[in-house]
Design an enzyme around this catalytic site. Sequence first.
Site, short mmCIF file in Angstrom:
data_model
loop_
_atom_site.label_atom_id
_atom_site.label_comp_id
_atom_site.label_asym_id
_atom_site.label_seq_id
_atom_site.Cartn_x
_atom_site.Cartn_y
_atom_site.Cartn_z
N SER A 152 0.79 -1.23 0.00
CA SER A 152 0.00 0.00 0.00
C SER A 152 0.82 1.28 0.00
O SER A 152 1.50 1.58 -0.97
CB SER A 152 -0.93 -0.06 1.21
OG SER A 152 -1.87 0.97 1.16
N ASP B 231 -6.42 2.53 -2.07
CA ASP B 231 -7.51 2.42 -1.08
C ASP B 231 -7.61 3.66 -0.20
O ASP B 231 -8.43 3.71 0.71
CB ASP B 231 -7.44 1.13 -0.26
CG ASP B 231 -6.16 0.97 0.53
OD1 ASP B 231 -5.33 1.91 0.54
OD2 ASP B 231 -5.98 -0.10 1.15
N ALA C 23 -8.55 9.64 9.09
CA ALA C 23 -8.09 10.95 8.60
C ALA C 23 -7.15 10.78 7.41
O ALA C 23 -7.10 11.63 6.51
CB ALA C 23 -7.40 11.71 9.73
N ASN C 24 -6.43 9.65 7.34
CA ASN C 24 -5.49 9.42 6.23
C ASN C 24 -6.19 9.14 4.90
O ASN C 24 -5.54 8.91 3.88
CB ASN C 24 -4.50 8.31 6.58
CG ASN C 24 -5.16 6.96 6.78
OD1 ASN C 24 -6.25 6.70 6.30
ND2 ASN C 24 -4.49 6.07 7.53
N SER D 111 2.89 1.87 15.04
CA SER D 111 2.30 1.57 13.73
C SER D 111 2.16 0.07 13.56
O SER D 111 2.97 -0.70 14.06
CB SER D 111 3.19 2.14 12.63
OG SER D 111 2.91 1.51 11.40
C1 G16 Z 1 -3.32 0.52 6.50
C2 G16 Z 1 -4.66 0.28 7.13
C3 G16 Z 1 -5.25 1.58 7.59
C4 G16 Z 1 -4.29 2.28 8.52
C5 G16 Z 1 -2.92 2.41 7.89
C6 G16 Z 1 -1.86 2.93 8.84
O1 G16 Z 1 -3.47 1.37 5.41
O2 G16 Z 1 -5.49 -0.36 6.19
O3 G16 Z 1 -6.49 1.32 8.21
O4 G16 Z 1 -4.76 3.55 8.84
O5 G16 Z 1 -2.47 1.15 7.45
O6 G16 Z 1 -1.77 2.05 9.90
P1 G16 Z 1 -0.61 2.17 10.97
O7 G16 Z 1 -0.72 3.54 11.53
O8 G16 Z 1 -0.92 1.09 11.97
O9 G16 Z 1 0.69 1.99 10.25
P2 G16 Z 1 -2.75 1.09 4.03
O10 G16 Z 1 -3.31 2.12 3.11
O11 G16 Z 1 -1.28 1.22 4.26
O12 G16 Z 1 -3.15 -0.31 3.70
#
Ligand code: G16
Length: 562
Positions: free
Chosen positions: A85, A311, A403-404, A529
């Site tokens: 992602s 996404d 928010a992201n 994270s």
């Molecule tokens: C993924 C999750 C999101 C989350 C993001 C950051 O997004 O699907 O729900 O907000 O990671 O997560 P973290 O702060 O735990 O690193 P993506 O777009 O990277 O698949």
Amino acid sequence: MSGLDSPFNKPKPVVSLDVRVLDALAAGILPYPVPPGRKYEYGTAGFRMKADAGLEHVVFTVGLIAALRSKLLKSATIGIMITASHNPPEDNGVKLVDPMGDMLQQSWEGYATTLANTQNADLAKTYEQFVNDILVSVISQNQDRPANVVIGRDTRPSGPGLVKALKAALDAVGATYQDYGYLTTPQLHYMVRCINTQKHPVPFGIPTEEGYYQKMANAFKTMMYGRKINGPVIVDCANGVGAPKLKELIKYLPTSEEGGIDIKVVNDDILKPEVLNHDCGADYVKTRQRAPPGSKAAINDRCCSLDGDADRLVYYYTDSSGFHLLDGDRIAILGAVFLKEMAEKAGLADKLKVGLVQTAYANGASTEYVKKVLDVPIEVTATGVKHLHHAAARFDIGVYFEANGHGTILFSEKATQIIRETQPRNPGQKYALDSLSASIDLINQTVGDAISDMLFTEVVLAYKSWTPENWLGIYKDLPNRLVRVTVKDRSVFRTTDAERKLESPKGIQNEINKAVASYVKGRAFARPSGTEDVLRVYAEAHYPHEAEALAAQVEEIVKKYG
Ligand code: G16
């Protein structure tokens, strides 16, 4: 899961796997050992790490978990998406998609973690033990159910090697699979739900890319009736898989001259792996609070950015006063405003209750606006769409966005039925009912989908006749700062209260509280994270320099403990 941690302590298996399967597993995993000292964990969105840090081993075991889950769920098709992602190009990851297109049921994350951490020499026997533990009901009915899996991947160069490891696992246990090649993450979720609802009275859609584009384009055309989009929208595709997919979708959409939309695609280079998410994409824009340098946007152009697997979505524009971000909080509010209004115009306000789900990252001003002005109930969950999705599913119309920019809007079965069965009594009501009904098709019901969210946002802006400036003007964000902090071991940081507080290390939360108390409208938190090896610190306050200072202070506190 404690019993599963030590599978060899269990009684003898009820069934023994065919020795050919055990041999095939042992041989298949051989090229993919666990690097010494390596520990894997199913994080916010599956397993994610540097692609060369033993990820093939993980992907192989994820294939086995998918096969088991499919067998348990009467051969329903399970999805496997290979993507990291928003992460940098050298990372990759893998996540599992359940039959209705939602994230893997959380109780299975433990199985996936245990199997991923199983050394090669033990893998075949551990899988056999899992068959006996997990498939008790299948075994007792003496059935041999086939397993069905579909695969998608983003554009990272490590993708083909990982798919090879995955197929080796699926071949070893005789699972049937279909490899879609490049897909956005939400497209894979869509395919999974389509396949599993093919025999339902109302199937979700046709499980092909064409089916996905057609469904979205038809819904978009219905929603655009009598509305006009004001000028082009510039879409930064993060040099990821969203670029070719969006270009394909454009072929199905009416142009602005035909009453549709003019989409200008930028950052669409998927041939140079190193540019993926580099100085572009939703995460860059949200974290840096600036437009991607290569976006070619002029003053006041309406712009948005997707992330590497399409996404996430955030909007922005620049004017003479600088850069302005319209993030996931804003998209959620725009959606809620529109749907609430449509429900009222359809005469269904009392039957279709709109609710909103946020995380701790939501700007305090957005939360206040939702509560006081929009007058919509709000729930807060931990980060990760897997948490938000379930909370949103409890509303008739559940709007959830991080928010992201990661989020979608769910319509419950009851709401869908009411919308589709209500007979309009006047043209205004018909218009509102048609808009609600088309929203169900336009907005991806399985997971956050940047492309579908973008079309929905464009329609709503057109309906309201709002420029991004009007949209920004509905409330004023509190200045905020998000920082990534590298620590020695992020696992020592444990959160509580929807990740708004740290319960360990001992004493750290008191220090953060003290720091927060010295700022007007101050709020801050730190959490590990689940997709990167960092701690995230978020801070907001009344003035920009105070948000900066608070973030820096919490960063120092975190470093002291980490
Ligand atoms: C993924 C999750 C999101 C989350 C993001 C950051 O997004 O699907 O729900 O907000 O990671 O997560 P973290 O702060 O735990 O690193 P993506 O777009 O990277 O698949």
